[in-house]
Design a protein around this motif. Structure first.
Motif, PDB file in Angstrom:
ATOM      1  N   ASP A  98       0.860  -1.136  -0.132  1.00 19.10           N
ATOM      2  CA  ASP A  98       0.054  -0.133   0.138  1.00 19.10           C
ATOM      3  C   ASP A  98       0.956   1.107   0.042  1.00 19.10           C
ATOM      4  OD1 ASP A  98       0.131   1.120   2.971  1.00 19.10           O
ATOM      5  OD2 ASP A  98      -0.145  -0.929   3.168  1.00 19.10           O
ATOM      6  N   LEU A  99       0.307   2.283  -0.433  1.00 23.64           N
ATOM      7  CA  LEU A  99       1.067   3.609  -0.313  1.00 23.64           C
ATOM      8  C   LEU A  99       0.006   4.794  -0.286  1.00 23.64           C
ATOM      9  CD1 LEU A  99       0.878   5.263  -3.428  1.00 23.64           C
ATOM     10  CD2 LEU A  99       2.042   3.444  -4.114  1.00 23.64           C
ATOM     11  N   THR A 107      -5.369  13.865  -0.292  1.00 28.01           N
ATOM     12  CA  THR A 107      -4.311  12.781  -0.045  1.00 28.01           C
ATOM     13  C   THR A 107      -4.897  11.386  -0.658  1.00 28.01           C
ATOM     14  OG1 THR A 107      -3.703  13.567   2.391  1.00 28.01           O
ATOM     15  CG2 THR A 107      -3.528  11.047   1.961  1.00 28.01           C
ATOM     16  N   TRP A 108      -4.016  10.791  -1.515  1.00 29.74           N
ATOM     17  CA  TRP A 108      -4.240   9.734  -2.235  1.00 29.74           C
ATOM     18  C   TRP A 108      -3.918   8.430  -1.490  1.00 29.74           C
ATOM     19  CZ3 TRP A 108      -6.593   7.476  -6.762  1.00 29.74           C
ATOM     20  CH2 TRP A 108      -5.841   6.322  -7.103  1.00 29.74           C
ATOM     21  N   THR A 109      -4.516   7.307  -1.390  1.00 29.44           N
ATOM     22  CA  THR A 109      -4.110   6.201  -0.878  1.00 29.44           C
ATOM     23  C   THR A 109      -4.285   4.926  -1.898  1.00 29.44           C
ATOM     24  OG1 THR A 109      -6.145   5.896   0.484  1.00 29.44           O
ATOM     25  CG2 THR A 109      -4.413   6.970   1.482  1.00 29.44           C
ATOM     26  N   VAL A 110      -3.581   3.913  -1.977  1.00 34.94           N
ATOM     27  CA  VAL A 110      -3.917   2.952  -2.648  1.00 34.94           C
ATOM     28  C   VAL A 110      -3.398   1.576  -2.131  1.00 34.94           C
ATOM     29  CG1 VAL A 110      -1.890   3.234  -4.169  1.00 34.94           C
ATOM     30  CG2 VAL A 110      -3.701   2.211  -5.155  1.00 34.94           C
ATOM     31  N   GLN A 111      -4.018   0.490  -2.506  1.00 36.75           N
ATOM     32  CA  GLN A 111      -3.641  -0.776  -2.085  1.00 36.75           C
ATOM     33  C   GLN A 111      -3.489  -1.772  -3.299  1.00 36.75           C
ATOM     34  OE1 GLN A 111      -6.821  -1.269   0.631  1.00 36.75           O
ATOM     35  NE2 GLN A 111      -4.979  -2.054   2.223  1.00 36.75           N
ATOM     36  N   SER A 116      -5.776 -15.206  -6.582  1.00 32.98           N
ATOM     37  CA  SER A 116      -5.507 -16.377  -7.488  1.00 32.98           C
ATOM     38  C   SER A 116      -5.535 -15.923  -8.854  1.00 32.98           C
ATOM     39  CB  SER A 116      -5.886 -17.628  -7.141  1.00 32.98           C
ATOM     40  OG  SER A 116      -5.493 -18.675  -7.974  1.00 32.98           O
ATOM     41  N   GLY A 117      -4.550 -15.454  -9.486  1.00 35.84           N
ATOM     42  CA  GLY A 117      -4.590 -15.339 -10.934  1.00 35.84           C
ATOM     43  C   GLY A 117      -4.881 -13.712 -11.140  1.00 35.84           C
ATOM     44  N   TYR A 118      -5.351 -13.003 -10.307  1.00 36.82           N
ATOM     45  CA  TYR A 118      -5.466 -11.522 -10.591  1.00 36.82           C
ATOM     46  C   TYR A 118      -5.339 -10.627  -9.401  1.00 36.82           C
ATOM     47  CZ  TYR A 118     -10.301 -11.643  -8.425  1.00 36.82           C
ATOM     48  OH  TYR A 118     -11.182 -11.739  -7.763  1.00 36.82           O
ATOM     49  N   GLY A 119      -5.404  -9.459  -9.377  1.00 34.07           N
ATOM     50  CA  GLY A 119      -5.525  -8.596  -8.152  1.00 34.07           C
ATOM     51  C   GLY A 119      -6.547  -7.478  -8.423  1.00 34.07           C
ATOM     52  N   THR A 120      -6.668  -6.701  -7.517  1.00 31.51           N
ATOM     53  CA  THR A 120      -7.532  -5.446  -7.685  1.00 31.51           C
ATOM     54  C   THR A 120      -6.728  -4.531  -6.810  1.00 31.51           C
ATOM     55  OG1 THR A 120      -8.740  -5.808  -5.344  1.00 31.51           O
ATOM     56  CG2 THR A 120      -9.628  -6.880  -7.318  1.00 31.51           C
ATOM     57  N   ILE A 121      -6.988  -3.072  -7.307  1.00 31.88           N
ATOM     58  CA  ILE A 121      -6.506  -1.933  -6.585  1.00 31.88           C
ATOM     59  C   ILE A 121      -7.472  -0.885  -5.945  1.00 31.88           C
ATOM     60  CG2 ILE A 121      -5.083   0.218  -6.992  1.00 31.88           C
ATOM     61  CD1 ILE A 121      -3.904  -1.245  -9.365  1.00 31.88           C
ATOM     62  N   PRO A 122      -7.829  -1.345  -4.459  1.00 30.63           N
ATOM     63  CA  PRO A 122      -8.519  -0.316  -3.803  1.00 30.63           C
ATOM     64  C   PRO A 122      -7.846   0.973  -3.641  1.00 30.63           C
ATOM     65  CG  PRO A 122      -8.511  -2.285  -2.734  1.00 30.63           C
ATOM     66  CD  PRO A 122      -7.393  -2.458  -3.665  1.00 30.63           C
ATOM     67  N   TRP A 123      -8.660   2.292  -3.738  1.00 25.58           N
ATOM     68  CA  TRP A 123      -8.060   3.506  -3.815  1.00 25.58           C
ATOM     69  C   TRP A 123      -9.074   4.523  -3.232  1.00 25.58           C
ATOM     70  CZ3 TRP A 123     -10.769   7.746  -5.685  1.00 25.58           C
ATOM     71  CH2 TRP A 123     -11.876   7.518  -6.612  1.00 25.58           C
ATOM     72  N   HIS A 168     -13.695   7.108  -3.037  1.00 25.30           N
ATOM     73  CA  HIS A 168     -12.990   5.582  -3.176  1.00 25.30           C
ATOM     74  C   HIS A 168     -13.729   5.005  -4.408  1.00 25.30           C
ATOM     75  CE1 HIS A 168     -16.709   5.070  -0.929  1.00 25.30           C
ATOM     76  NE2 HIS A 168     -16.788   3.844  -1.286  1.00 25.30           N
ATOM     77  N   GLY A 169     -12.980   3.864  -4.468  1.00 24.62           N
ATOM     78  CA  GLY A 169     -13.536   3.127  -5.504  1.00 24.62           C
ATOM     79  C   GLY A 169     -12.374   1.864  -5.771  1.00 24.62           C
ATOM     80  N   THR A 170     -12.224   1.299  -6.903  1.00 31.27           N
ATOM     81  CA  THR A 170     -11.582  -0.100  -7.172  1.00 31.27           C
ATOM     82  C   THR A 170     -11.292  -0.155  -8.643  1.00 31.27           C
ATOM     83  OG1 THR A 170     -12.588  -1.211  -5.144  1.00 31.27           O
ATOM     84  CG2 THR A 170     -11.153  -2.433  -6.713  1.00 31.27           C
TER      85      THR A 170
END
Length: 210
Positions: A98-99, A107-111, A116-123, A168-170
């Motif tokens: 995360d950052l 302020t911007w935050t992201v993870q 398994s096989g993919y990912g997501t970026i919640p922000w 927020h979103g993803t």
């Protein structure tokens, strides 16, 4: 787990060429103010840059021109540096990392969440208190637009909410070694000078590692 850091060089993200976002082309090279007549100002644009891959720009337009002196005072007040909290990450984020990147506009935050096989970026994005203080209306968010390896992906939902809201979103789905670019556009009425419209745009990029 902590996100990796990197020093990879890439052309700075200015604007991503989407028609509905053409108004945000102004992250660099924007004049300090646009004068409607000698000594009068109708528009101010203030850029901040908290990290190599994150930019934000606040643009203020006025219903009636303000004097150059008042414009300079507003610019100085809105450019005051708030306490900054940001990670050392510049380009890369690793799986489960995360950052946070912060400047006087927000302020911007992201993870990077891995499955398994993919990912997501919640922000998330929070407008800074000094910008919240000038809001005279709800904030209309266009909805985060994002690109995966240059390909346009479905836009996140927009909002019409108070200035204190935590946007927020993803970004979903993403994969290891993707390059993800993002951009969002917020607009609201402001109470400075004669009053007018404010737009706040943030944009950046991430490289994803396992």
């Amino acid at each position: 787990m902590k996100a990796f850091t990197g020093t990879h060089k890439r052309a700075r993200l200015i604007a991503l060429g989407i028609g509905s976002l053409s108004l945000v082309i102004g992250l660099t090279g924007t004049p300090a103010s646009a004068a409607s007549a000698a000594g009068e100002v109708r528009e101010i644009s203030i850029e901040t840059k908290s990290a190599k891959e994150f930019d934000a720009v606040l643009k203020l337009t006025f219903d009636k021109p303000v004097t150059q002196g008042e414009a300079d005072r507003i610019r100085q007040d809105m450019s005051k540096q708030a306490p900054v909290q940001m990670s050392k990450v510049e380009d890369y984020i690793s799986c489960e990392g995360d950052l946070t990147r912060s400047n006087q506009h927000g302020t911007w935050t992201v993870q990077y969440v891995c499955f398994s096989g993919y990912g997501t970026i919640p922000w998330g994005f929070k407008i800074a208190p000094n910008v919240q203080a000038i809001a005279a209306s709800n904030v209309t968010e266009d909805g985060l637009r994002w690109w995966r390896n240059g390909a346009s992906m479905p836009k996140n939902a927009g909002h019409n909410v108070p200035a204190w809201y935590h946007f927020h979103g993803t970004m979903n789905p993403v994969y290891h070694y993707n390059t993800v670019q993002y951009q969002d556009y917020l607009t609201f009425r402001h109470n400075l000078g004669s009053g007018g419209t404010a737009t706040l745009t943030f944009a950046g990029a991430l490289d994803l590692l396992p």
